[in-house]
Scaffold this motif. Sequence first.
Motif, PDB file in Angstrom:
ATOM      1  N   LEU A 141      -7.062  18.156  -1.634  1.00  0.00           N
ATOM      2  CA  LEU A 141      -7.261  17.081  -0.911  1.00  0.00           C
ATOM      3  C   LEU A 141      -6.999  17.104   0.347  1.00  0.00           C
ATOM      4  CD1 LEU A 141      -5.706  14.664  -3.670  1.00  0.00           C
ATOM      5  CD2 LEU A 141      -7.849  15.547  -3.384  1.00  0.00           C
ATOM      6  N   TYR A 142      -7.778  16.261   1.224  1.00  0.00           N
ATOM      7  CA  TYR A 142      -7.693  16.329   2.763  1.00  0.00           C
ATOM      8  C   TYR A 142      -7.890  14.723   3.045  1.00  0.00           C
ATOM      9  CZ  TYR A 142      -8.588  21.244   3.129  1.00  0.00           C
ATOM     10  OH  TYR A 142      -8.375  22.769   2.945  1.00  0.00           O
ATOM     11  N   VAL A 143      -7.402  14.467   4.178  1.00  0.00           N
ATOM     12  CA  VAL A 143      -7.952  13.030   4.909  1.00  0.00           C
ATOM     13  C   VAL A 143      -8.426  13.324   6.266  1.00  0.00           C
ATOM     14  CG1 VAL A 143      -5.556  12.708   5.949  1.00  0.00           C
ATOM     15  CG2 VAL A 143      -6.891  10.860   5.229  1.00  0.00           C
ATOM     16  N   SER A 144      -9.340  12.400   6.681  1.00  0.00           N
ATOM     17  CA  SER A 144      -9.854  12.318   7.953  1.00  0.00           C
ATOM     18  C   SER A 144      -9.807  11.102   8.506  1.00  0.00           C
ATOM     19  CB  SER A 144     -11.577  12.694   8.065  1.00  0.00           C
ATOM     20  OG  SER A 144     -11.907  14.134   7.847  1.00  0.00           O
ATOM     21  N   LEU A 145      -9.442  10.605   9.712  1.00  0.00           N
ATOM     22  CA  LEU A 145      -8.918   9.324  10.420  1.00  0.00           C
ATOM     23  C   LEU A 145     -10.492   9.011  10.963  1.00  0.00           C
ATOM     24  CD1 LEU A 145      -6.167  10.585   9.509  1.00  0.00           C
ATOM     25  CD2 LEU A 145      -5.490   9.376  11.747  1.00  0.00           C
ATOM     26  N   ARG A 146     -10.840   7.577  10.973  1.00  0.00           N
ATOM     27  CA  ARG A 146     -11.784   7.261  11.578  1.00  0.00           C
ATOM     28  C   ARG A 146     -11.727   7.102  13.103  1.00  0.00           C
ATOM     29  NH1 ARG A 146     -12.265   1.490  10.634  1.00  0.00           N
ATOM     30  NH2 ARG A 146     -11.485   1.347  12.698  1.00  0.00           N
ATOM     31  N   ASP A 199      -2.274  -0.600  -1.188  1.00  0.00           N
ATOM     32  CA  ASP A 199      -1.312  -0.610  -0.262  1.00  0.00           C
ATOM     33  C   ASP A 199      -1.415   0.703   0.740  1.00  0.00           C
ATOM     34  OD1 ASP A 199      -0.518   1.778  -1.749  1.00  0.00           O
ATOM     35  OD2 ASP A 199       0.956   0.835  -2.762  1.00  0.00           O
ATOM     36  N   GLU A 200      -2.405   1.540   0.646  1.00  0.00           N
ATOM     37  CA  GLU A 200      -2.620   2.685   1.204  1.00  0.00           C
ATOM     38  C   GLU A 200      -1.309   3.780   1.345  1.00  0.00           C
ATOM     39  OE1 GLU A 200      -4.526   1.726   4.922  1.00  0.00           O
ATOM     40  OE2 GLU A 200      -6.359   1.147   3.714  1.00  0.00           O
ATOM     41  N   LYS A 201      -0.408   3.510   0.451  1.00  0.00           N
ATOM     42  CA  LYS A 201       0.526   4.541   0.064  1.00  0.00           C
ATOM     43  C   LYS A 201       0.432   5.342  -1.224  1.00  0.00           C
ATOM     44  CE  LYS A 201       3.716   1.857   3.228  1.00  0.00           C
ATOM     45  NZ  LYS A 201       4.988   1.087   3.019  1.00  0.00           N
ATOM     46  N   THR A 202       0.042   4.253  -2.212  1.00  0.00           N
ATOM     47  CA  THR A 202       0.053   5.043  -3.583  1.00  0.00           C
ATOM     48  C   THR A 202      -1.228   5.688  -3.830  1.00  0.00           C
ATOM     49  OG1 THR A 202       1.502   3.134  -4.131  1.00  0.00           O
ATOM     50  CG2 THR A 202       0.404   4.468  -6.034  1.00  0.00           C
ATOM     51  N   LEU A 203      -1.356   7.075  -4.123  1.00  0.00           N
ATOM     52  CA  LEU A 203      -2.316   8.019  -4.380  1.00  0.00           C
ATOM     53  C   LEU A 203      -2.434   8.373  -5.646  1.00  0.00           C
ATOM     54  CD1 LEU A 203      -4.610   9.636  -3.129  1.00  0.00           C
ATOM     55  CD2 LEU A 203      -3.109  11.445  -2.889  1.00  0.00           C
ATOM     56  N   TYR A 204      -3.607   8.311  -6.510  1.00  0.00           N
ATOM     57  CA  TYR A 204      -3.662   8.681  -7.685  1.00  0.00           C
ATOM     58  C   TYR A 204      -4.863   9.764  -7.719  1.00  0.00           C
ATOM     59  CZ  TYR A 204      -1.846   4.129  -8.987  1.00  0.00           C
ATOM     60  OH  TYR A 204      -0.823   3.028  -8.808  1.00  0.00           O
ATOM     61  N   PHE A 205      -4.856  10.892  -8.366  1.00  0.00           N
ATOM     62  CA  PHE A 205      -5.825  12.094  -8.167  1.00  0.00           C
ATOM     63  C   PHE A 205      -5.727  12.675  -9.696  1.00  0.00           C
ATOM     64  CE2 PHE A 205      -1.731  13.763  -6.835  1.00  0.00           C
ATOM     65  CZ  PHE A 205      -1.725  15.001  -7.312  1.00  0.00           C
ATOM     66  N   SER A 238      -9.007  -0.302   4.250  1.00  0.00           N
ATOM     67  CA  SER A 238      -8.980  -0.622   5.686  1.00  0.00           C
ATOM     68  C   SER A 238     -10.093   0.072   6.282  1.00  0.00           C
ATOM     69  CB  SER A 238      -7.608  -0.104   6.398  1.00  0.00           C
ATOM     70  OG  SER A 238      -7.611   1.164   6.205  1.00  0.00           O
ATOM     71  N   GLY A 239     -10.677   0.933   5.708  1.00  0.00           N
ATOM     72  CA  GLY A 239     -11.850   1.623   6.431  1.00  0.00           C
ATOM     73  C   GLY A 239     -11.248   2.547   7.253  1.00  0.00           C
ATOM     74  N   LYS A 240     -10.168   3.068   7.362  1.00  0.00           N
ATOM     75  CA  LYS A 240      -9.505   3.722   8.657  1.00  0.00           C
ATOM     76  C   LYS A 240      -9.621   5.346   8.058  1.00  0.00           C
ATOM     77  CE  LYS A 240      -5.907   2.460  10.732  1.00  0.00           C
ATOM     78  NZ  LYS A 240      -4.585   2.056  11.266  1.00  0.00           N
ATOM     79  N   TYR A 241      -9.317   5.422   6.604  1.00  0.00           N
ATOM     80  CA  TYR A 241      -9.166   6.896   6.303  1.00  0.00           C
ATOM     81  C   TYR A 241     -10.069   7.449   5.125  1.00  0.00           C
ATOM     82  CZ  TYR A 241      -4.679   4.952   8.020  1.00  0.00           C
ATOM     83  OH  TYR A 241      -3.673   4.550   8.860  1.00  0.00           O
ATOM     84  N   LEU A 242     -10.536   8.377   5.165  1.00  0.00           N
ATOM     85  CA  LEU A 242     -11.512   9.103   4.400  1.00  0.00           C
ATOM     86  C   LEU A 242     -10.846  10.332   3.738  1.00  0.00           C
ATOM     87  CD1 LEU A 242     -14.432   9.169   3.361  1.00  0.00           C
ATOM     88  CD2 LEU A 242     -15.088  10.677   5.342  1.00  0.00           C
ATOM     89  N   ILE A 243     -10.598  10.261   2.343  1.00  0.00           N
ATOM     90  CA  ILE A 243     -10.123  11.128   1.674  1.00  0.00           C
ATOM     91  C   ILE A 243     -11.261  11.891   1.021  1.00  0.00           C
ATOM     92  CG2 ILE A 243      -8.372  11.617  -0.118  1.00  0.00           C
ATOM     93  CD1 ILE A 243      -7.062   8.882   0.281  1.00  0.00           C
TER      94      ILE A 243
END
Length: 657
Positions: free
Chosen positions: A330-335, A365-371, A311-316
């Motif tokens: 792991l962190y996230v920043s919001l646009r 789906d912007e919910k499932t995270l793999y790392f 979506s371009g809304k979240y920068l992990i």
Amino acid sequence: MALISLSLQAQNTQWASEVIEFSSQYMSTKYSANQVLGQPNSFPKGGDSKLSWSPKEEDGKLEFIKVKFDNPMPVQQVVVYENHYPGAVSAVYLYDENDKEYLAQEFKVKSTQRATRILEVNFPMTSYNVAAVKVEMVCKKVEGFNQIDAIAISNSTEKVEVKIEVAEGVVFDGELEKLGPGVNTDYAEQSPIISPDGLTMFFIRRNHPGNMGGVDDENEIWVSQLQNDGTWGIGYNIGPPLNNTSNNFVASVTPDGNSLLLGNAYNSDGTMSAGVSISKRNGTRWAYPKTQSIDQYVNNYNSVSFFMSNSGKYLIMAIEGNDSYGTMDLYVSLRTGEGKWSKPINFGKQINTAVDEFKPFLASDEKTLYFSSYGHPGYGSADIFITKRLDDTWTNWTKPKNLGSVINSDDWDAGYTIAAKGDYAYFNSAREGSSDIYRIKLPQALQPDPVVLISGRVFDHKTKLPIEATVYYEFLSDGSDAGIAHSNAETGEYKIVLPYGYTYGFRGYAKGYISVNQHLDLVEVSEYKEIETDLFLVPIEVGQVVRLNNIFFETGKATLKKESFPELNRVVELMEENPTMKLEIAGHTDNVGSETSNQQLSQSRAEAVVSYLVNNGVSGANRLIGTGYGERMPIADNDTDLGRQLNRRVEFKILNK
């Protein structure tokens, strides 16, 4: 997707849940006393682990650690997991609920000459509830840093078995496939990034002769295209300006394939510095990357990973911030605007450990995270894990589960990526020595929630020529931002990925044009789909007609639904930006019902739209005219449901600019 914990088989076994006291610790995070809590992290491989308790001094004085258990109970076994230089344990003590001490067993201290040891202390069932255990070590008698990974109690003398927590249903239909010579070479290939349509792979080649700096150039970006036979074509160097003699890598690609998130900041003088950048495709060429601004960004580590959501809304990102639990967290920043991002939010202890979590990949789906992680229990070196985001705080996640021994090996496994369809996983592994890229068909248990891939082109409605445009999409329920994309400057092509569960509006935007909006109801969850929808932009010219596709009324009434408000608010903005503009708002119906009732309904609906626009800021006499045309001006055949749907519409005509 259901996940299950494959945990202990021993009857009623508990792991230490709290540290009561300890003699010393090597560090306050890594090697700290708290690292002894919970299940073992380094077993079965063992060895030096930052996720174990290590006393401050090597071969020092008598050391001890006392731990508590959540549910006091009678026991007949204590298990101590000595992962590094075992044999220093001299005694184990039990404590009842009144903190009365009992000696469980004393030991002759000597080196075991083994890398690890699981010390099983068995005794008759206690007549009291054991609430705590203390382990003492005489470290000076066993060379090296003596470490303890975990402590358990059990009401049985049966062997306490620890199994890696693997996602349920991890049964693969096909074999793990090492990609062919188009991608893998005698040199190291890493960090695959698959475009959401599954047709393009970006990856890095390390110290390859084809790099711009030759074999001395550590990382450069290469590209491969999926062929009709399902194989990957011969990789090619993406070239400047994305590649230079510094460290280059793609972190993610947008669904439209027109923007790349790149590691590091590309400075105007050609040098590189710490940060992250975005490059947009200009026809067939990539523009010089623009540095992204992250509020209060700090990275105290010498490495970094990034990923931008579809979506371009979240920068992990994987960085060592000032509030990290270990090294890379792991962190996230919001646009917050074009090229601007909020202060990073730490994902929390459920995800982050005292060592490295890195190479994040957020599914469509912007919910499932793999790392990848060195900290969660795995098969050897770094393993790949799956978790799901439970809310919008970004700190509430399901417990990470290992992807199993087919994907994970006893060596370094990372760089997990999948296309929007979620059918194949790609990752890099050093299981055969040098790092190569592999793929495997995913079982349903490891696939993210299904999504819809929307693709098409953006056109000038008058000339029918393609346009370079920004594509916005929103949640129609409240008009909030759902994502952003960009069309190709030469072809007008765009792509967006929409998760199920919502009704969306989406539109193109370019200066000097009015958007013709589209909508799609995806409330009911279904399977992965691909839908083609072209978008049109109407030039701001007298006589041009714009259909308002996202206007919704109560059935048979002129009452506007709230889903109409985002569309109408943009008309308000249009008229505010063009203060001399004059519009005719036209209402139309199909031919169901009487001509008189249809005329009245169309007039009432046109007037309802005019009233909304006036009440929300459109000022000036006679700038809006509401006209009902009833069933007199159909644009499609009224003999079909689709035709009648097209005829039921509200549109506006530009009378004056």
